[in-house]
Every structure is written in C-alpha cells, then in structure tokens.
Write a protein that holds these residues in place. Structure first.
Motif, PDB file in Angstrom:
ATOM      1  N   ARG A   1       0.835  -1.217   0.000  1.00 29.99           N
ATOM      2  CA  ARG A   1       0.000   0.000   0.000  1.00 29.99           C
ATOM      3  C   ARG A   1       0.863   1.259   0.000  1.00 29.99           C
ATOM      4  N   ALA A   2       1.953   1.236   0.744  1.00 22.25           N
ATOM      5  CA  ALA A   2       2.865   2.383   0.747  1.00 22.25           C
ATOM      6  C   ALA A   2       3.496   2.567  -0.622  1.00 22.25           C
ATOM      7  N   GLU A   3       3.871   1.473  -1.264  1.00 17.12           N
ATOM      8  CA  GLU A   3       4.441   1.552  -2.606  1.00 17.12           C
ATOM      9  C   GLU A   3       3.426   2.091  -3.614  1.00 17.12           C
ATOM     10  N   ALA A   4       2.171   1.682  -3.461  1.00 19.92           N
ATOM     11  CA  ALA A   4       1.127   2.138  -4.391  1.00 19.92           C
ATOM     12  C   ALA A   4       0.968   3.652  -4.334  1.00 19.92           C
ATOM     13  N   GLU A   5       1.173   4.207  -3.162  1.00 22.67           N
ATOM     14  CA  GLU A   5       1.040   5.659  -3.009  1.00 22.67           C
ATOM     15  C   GLU A   5       2.098   6.432  -3.786  1.00 22.67           C
ATOM     16  N   ILE A   6       3.243   5.819  -4.036  1.00 23.19           N
ATOM     17  CA  ILE A   6       4.316   6.516  -4.755  1.00 23.19           C
ATOM     18  C   ILE A   6       4.584   5.889  -6.132  1.00 23.19           C
ATOM     19  N   TRP A   7       3.675   5.049  -6.598  1.00 25.72           N
ATOM     20  CA  TRP A   7       3.835   4.375  -7.893  1.00 25.72           C
ATOM     21  C   TRP A   7       3.999   5.387  -9.011  1.00 25.72           C
ATOM     22  N   ARG A   8       4.950   5.118  -9.883  1.00 25.38           N
ATOM     23  CA  ARG A   8       5.150   5.936 -11.084  1.00 25.38           C
ATOM     24  C   ARG A   8       4.865   5.065 -12.295  1.00 25.38           C
ATOM     25  N   ASP A   9       4.152   5.598 -13.245  1.00 21.36           N
ATOM     26  CA  ASP A   9       3.863   4.888 -14.481  1.00 21.36           C
ATOM     27  C   ASP A   9       5.188   4.481 -15.120  1.00 21.36           C
ATOM     28  N   PRO A  10       5.380   3.196 -15.444  1.00 17.68           N
ATOM     29  CA  PRO A  10       6.655   2.753 -16.012  1.00 17.68           C
ATOM     30  C   PRO A  10       6.886   3.200 -17.452  1.00 17.68           C
ATOM     31  N   GLY A  11       5.927   3.866 -18.060  1.00 21.06           N
ATOM     32  CA  GLY A  11       6.125   4.377 -19.416  1.00 21.06           C
ATOM     33  C   GLY A  11       5.621   3.450 -20.493  1.00 21.06           C
ATOM     34  N   ARG A  12       5.264   2.252 -20.133  1.00 26.93           N
ATOM     35  CA  ARG A  12       4.649   1.304 -21.058  1.00 26.93           C
ATOM     36  C   ARG A  12       3.819   0.335 -20.230  1.00 26.93           C
ATOM     37  N   PRO A  13       2.819  -0.277 -20.827  1.00 24.41           N
ATOM     38  CA  PRO A  13       1.991  -1.214 -20.052  1.00 24.41           C
ATOM     39  C   PRO A  13       2.822  -2.358 -19.479  1.00 24.41           C
ATOM     40  N   CYS A  14       2.505  -2.734 -18.286  1.00 25.37           N
ATOM     41  CA  CYS A  14       3.251  -3.759 -17.560  1.00 25.37           C
ATOM     42  C   CYS A  14       2.271  -4.859 -17.157  1.00 25.37           C
ATOM     43  N   ARG A  15       2.334  -6.001 -17.851  1.00 22.66           N
ATOM     44  CA  ARG A  15       1.486  -7.161 -17.535  1.00 22.66           C
ATOM     45  C   ARG A  15       2.311  -8.115 -16.679  1.00 22.66           C
ATOM     46  N   VAL A  16       1.925  -8.219 -15.419  1.00 22.28           N
ATOM     47  CA  VAL A  16       2.721  -8.956 -14.435  1.00 22.28           C
ATOM     48  C   VAL A  16       1.918 -10.131 -13.879  1.00 22.28           C
ATOM     49  N   GLY A  17       2.557 -11.295 -13.859  1.00 24.47           N
ATOM     50  CA  GLY A  17       1.975 -12.463 -13.221  1.00 24.47           C
ATOM     51  C   GLY A  17       2.579 -12.656 -11.850  1.00 24.47           C
TER      52      GLY A  17
ATOM     53  N   VAL B   1      11.882 -13.374 -14.632  1.00 24.13           N
ATOM     54  CA  VAL B   1      11.380 -13.749 -13.310  1.00 24.13           C
ATOM     55  C   VAL B   1      12.106 -12.924 -12.257  1.00 24.13           C
ATOM     56  N   LEU B   2      11.335 -12.324 -11.349  1.00 23.70           N
ATOM     57  CA  LEU B   2      11.897 -11.608 -10.207  1.00 23.70           C
ATOM     58  C   LEU B   2      11.318 -12.178  -8.918  1.00 23.70           C
ATOM     59  N   ALA B   3      12.121 -12.175  -7.876  1.00 24.38           N
ATOM     60  CA  ALA B   3      11.675 -12.543  -6.531  1.00 24.38           C
ATOM     61  C   ALA B   3      12.200 -11.465  -5.587  1.00 24.38           C
ATOM     62  N   PRO B   4      11.620 -10.257  -5.662  1.00 19.90           N
ATOM     63  CA  PRO B   4      12.159  -9.123  -4.890  1.00 19.90           C
ATOM     64  C   PRO B   4      11.968  -9.303  -3.387  1.00 19.90           C
ATOM     65  N   GLU B   5      13.038  -9.069  -2.640  1.00 20.40           N
ATOM     66  CA  GLU B   5      12.981  -9.182  -1.178  1.00 20.40           C
ATOM     67  C   GLU B   5      11.937  -8.247  -0.580  1.00 20.40           C
ATOM     68  N   SER B   6      11.888  -7.068  -1.080  1.00 22.96           N
ATOM     69  CA  SER B   6      10.852  -6.111  -0.688  1.00 22.96           C
ATOM     70  C   SER B   6      10.679  -5.166  -1.860  1.00 22.96           C
ATOM     71  N   GLY B   7       9.655  -4.407  -1.821  1.00 25.99           N
ATOM     72  CA  GLY B   7       9.452  -3.460  -2.901  1.00 25.99           C
ATOM     73  C   GLY B   7       8.935  -4.119  -4.167  1.00 25.99           C
TER      74      GLY B   7
ATOM     75  N   LEU C   1       6.224  -3.588  -6.004  1.00 22.14           N
ATOM     76  CA  LEU C   1       5.852  -2.620  -7.044  1.00 22.14           C
ATOM     77  C   LEU C   1       7.070  -1.862  -7.551  1.00 22.14           C
ATOM     78  N   GLY C   2       7.975  -1.530  -6.663  1.00 25.43           N
ATOM     79  CA  GLY C   2       9.193  -0.838  -7.071  1.00 25.43           C
ATOM     80  C   GLY C   2      10.015  -1.686  -8.024  1.00 25.43           C
TER      81      GLY C   2
END
Length: 156
Positions: free
Chosen positions: A25-41, A137-143, A145-146
């Motif tokens: 939720r904190a990340e969503a508040e500072i989300w920046r459009d990546p500049g192209r559509p991002c389809r994420v599974g 494939v990513l497995a981000p420790e935190s962040g 959305l970032g």
C-alpha cells in the motif's frame, strides 16, 4: 499493524501478510507509471491469493501502466491446508506458470520461497527456474511494485 507489537511473529504467515499489505500500500502511493503497459503475473500460495483478490487487486487496479494477474497454488508437497507461499516448491511454482496468461511481461515469485542460496525447497535453483520459464522472473525481497516499475522502465 499496531497490534503486531513490532512483528515478533512475522514468519508465522499472518504477521508476514500484514507487513506485505502495509508495504504494498505504501508503494502504491508513490507508484510511477513505467512508461509502457506492464502485464505482471504473480504466483503465490492460497493465503497470498486471498490477500491479493480481497484487498490488493481492488486497490492496485487503478495504478497507471500496471496489470496484475494472480494465481494461488495448492501445496502438493505439504497438503492443501498449507497456504503460505514460503512452503511452495520450485517445480510447483514452475508448473503454476501455466495458470497465468501467456503474454506477460514479467513473473513475480514470493521471495520467501527461496533460501539464502536462491534455491527452492525442492532444491531447484532460481537460475534453473528462470532458464525453464518463458519470461523474466523476479523474486524481490521487498518493494514488489518498485521492482516491477524499475524492471519495466529498464525496458523502455
């Protein structure tokens, strides 16, 4: 969040879920459009799927440039009553890829499915998982959305 008293029971699944919600939720508040559509599974356990479907997808669906697809997997190794993502073997996650749309840009895995050597419970390595998967494939420790946004901006 205040009721968790500094998250002493973070690894019990419930504390981890609460922390995950707060961070996203904190990340969503500072989300920046990546500049192209991002389809994420996103592949996760039953608990993670419930969190996404009931609480996160309605909130995150309005973020510009982001389209999330979530698949919750049953745990064949430990049984269906085990719903935490951290106990999903790599081969089950790899098979779970088929439950998501084929035309994704990125696949996200819960970082708690990997140990410090980037291996899953069934000893499959993250490197081997990536080699067998048909997309990054990513497995981000935190962040979460970032990591998505950074990945997509790097493709632009």
């Amino acid at each position: 969040t205040e009721a968790y008293e500094e998250f002493f029971l973070l690894d019990n699944g419930i504390g981890m879920a609460r922390d995950f919600l707060d961070v996203l939720r904190a990340e969503a508040e500072i989300w920046r459009d990546p500049g192209r559509p991002c389809r994420v599974g996103v592949l996760t356990g039953g608990l993670g799927e419930k969190l996404f479907r009931e609480q996160l997808l309605p909130e995150l669906s309005g973020l510009p440039g982001l389209e999330l697809h979530v698949a919750g997997l049953s745990n064949a190794l430990f049984g269906e009553k085990i719903t935490v993502s951290g106990l999903l073997p790599g081969r089950e996650l790899l098979a779970g890829r088929a439950r998501l749309p084929a035309d994704l840009d990125l696949l996200l895995l819960p970082p708690n499915t990997l140990n410090a050597a980037d291996r899953f419970l069934d000893d499959l390595s993250l490197e081997d998982f990536r080699a067998k998967c048909d997309l990054p494939v990513l497995a981000p420790e935190s962040g979460l959305l970032g990591a998505e946004g950074e990945f997509m901006r790097g493709l632009s």
